[in-house]
Write a protein that holds these residues in place. Structure first.
Motif, PDB file in Angstrom:
ATOM      1  N   ALA A  13       0.840  -1.193   0.000  1.00 51.30           N
ATOM      2  CA  ALA A  13       0.000   0.000   0.000  1.00 51.30           C
ATOM      3  C   ALA A  13       0.877   1.245   0.000  1.00 51.30           C
ATOM      4  O   ALA A  13       2.027   1.204   0.435  1.00 51.30           O
ATOM      5  CB  ALA A  13      -0.921   0.010   1.225  1.00 51.30           C
ATOM      6  N   PHE A  14       0.295   2.327  -0.476  1.00 51.33           N
ATOM      7  CA  PHE A  14       0.902   3.647  -0.376  1.00 51.33           C
ATOM      8  C   PHE A  14       0.092   4.433   0.636  1.00 51.33           C
ATOM      9  O   PHE A  14      -1.134   4.348   0.665  1.00 51.33           O
ATOM     10  CB  PHE A  14       0.897   4.352  -1.733  1.00 51.33           C
ATOM     11  N   LYS A  15       0.759   5.217   1.480  1.00 47.88           N
ATOM     12  CA  LYS A  15       0.102   5.864   2.612  1.00 47.88           C
ATOM     13  C   LYS A  15       0.109   7.383   2.467  1.00 47.88           C
ATOM     14  O   LYS A  15       1.148   7.992   2.258  1.00 47.88           O
ATOM     15  CB  LYS A  15       0.827   5.455   3.898  1.00 47.88           C
ATOM     16  N   LEU A  16      -1.085   7.956   2.587  1.00 48.82           N
ATOM     17  CA  LEU A  16      -1.260   9.398   2.611  1.00 48.82           C
ATOM     18  C   LEU A  16      -1.714   9.746   4.021  1.00 48.82           C
ATOM     19  O   LEU A  16      -2.783   9.324   4.448  1.00 48.82           O
ATOM     20  CB  LEU A  16      -2.322   9.828   1.590  1.00 48.82           C
ATOM     21  N   GLU A  17      -0.884  10.453   4.778  1.00 44.67           N
ATOM     22  CA  GLU A  17      -1.215  10.754   6.165  1.00 44.67           C
ATOM     23  C   GLU A  17      -2.149  11.952   6.249  1.00 44.67           C
ATOM     24  O   GLU A  17      -2.022  12.912   5.506  1.00 44.67           O
ATOM     25  CB  GLU A  17       0.055  11.022   6.957  1.00 44.67           C
ATOM     26  N   ALA A  18      -3.094  11.851   7.170  1.00 49.29           N
ATOM     27  CA  ALA A  18      -4.023  12.935   7.467  1.00 49.29           C
ATOM     28  C   ALA A  18      -4.240  12.929   8.974  1.00 49.29           C
ATOM     29  O   ALA A  18      -4.042  11.909   9.638  1.00 49.29           O
ATOM     30  CB  ALA A  18      -5.346  12.732   6.738  1.00 49.29           C
ATOM     31  N   LYS A  19      -4.624  14.041   9.541  1.00 43.28           N
ATOM     32  CA  LYS A  19      -4.821  14.117  10.984  1.00 43.28           C
ATOM     33  C   LYS A  19      -5.883  13.105  11.427  1.00 43.28           C
ATOM     34  O   LYS A  19      -6.994  13.102  10.904  1.00 43.28           O
ATOM     35  CB  LYS A  19      -5.238  15.529  11.380  1.00 43.28           C
ATOM     36  N   ASN A  20      -5.517  12.234  12.366  1.00 46.55           N
ATOM     37  CA  ASN A  20      -6.392  11.201  12.929  1.00 46.55           C
ATOM     38  C   ASN A  20      -6.890  10.190  11.902  1.00 46.55           C
ATOM     39  O   ASN A  20      -7.877   9.503  12.134  1.00 46.55           O
ATOM     40  CB  ASN A  20      -7.589  11.823  13.666  1.00 46.55           C
ATOM     41  N   CYS A  21      -6.209  10.098  10.752  1.00 52.11           N
ATOM     42  CA  CYS A  21      -6.626   9.151   9.720  1.00 52.11           C
ATOM     43  C   CYS A  21      -5.429   8.808   8.839  1.00 52.11           C
ATOM     44  O   CYS A  21      -4.694   9.697   8.423  1.00 52.11           O
ATOM     45  CB  CYS A  21      -7.748   9.756   8.873  1.00 52.11           C
ATOM     46  N   ASP A  22      -5.242   7.521   8.584  1.00 48.97           N
ATOM     47  CA  ASP A  22      -4.285   7.093   7.569  1.00 48.97           C
ATOM     48  C   ASP A  22      -5.087   6.739   6.326  1.00 48.97           C
ATOM     49  O   ASP A  22      -6.159   6.123   6.413  1.00 48.97           O
ATOM     50  CB  ASP A  22      -3.499   5.858   8.013  1.00 48.97           C
TER      51      ASP A  22
END
Length: 102
Positions: free
Chosen positions: A20-29
């Motif tokens: 998988a490729f991960k895009l980080e967001a506040k309180n959410c992956d």
């Protein structure tokens, strides 16, 4: 993983038991994940509420002893701490949102 656009493939790789490729967001992956045909994920839980949409192929999600099939365009939801398993009989890609408790 060529199903995803080049920009998504350039995101950091997720360090876990699947590609998988991960895009980080506040309180959410946010994960852009692909599973080869024949992938089986044994029963497990997450600390996160997981919501996803299938973009290619089919997810077979097993919860409470029941199998539910999700195909391209279908959304699914797994509540935090819910025991679940997954199977992929065909090559499958999805976008997953892992929401952390606030």
């Amino acid at each position: 993983m060529t199903h995803f656009p080049r920009q998504l493939r350039s995101l950091p790789k997720f360090e876990g038991p699947f590609d998988a490729f991960k895009l980080e967001a506040k309180n959410c992956d946010v994960l852009f994940a692909s599973y080869p045909a024949g992938t089986n994920i044994p029963p497990h839980t997450h600390d996160t509420d997981n919501v996803g949409v299938i973009t290619q192929g089919e997810l077979i999600l097993i919860m409470d002893g029941q199998e539910t099939r999700y195909q391209a365009g279908d959304w699914y939801h797994v509540l935090a701490q819910t025991v679940h398993a997954a199977r992929f009989d065909q090559t499958t890609s999805e976008i997953e949102f892992w929401f952390y408790p606030m």
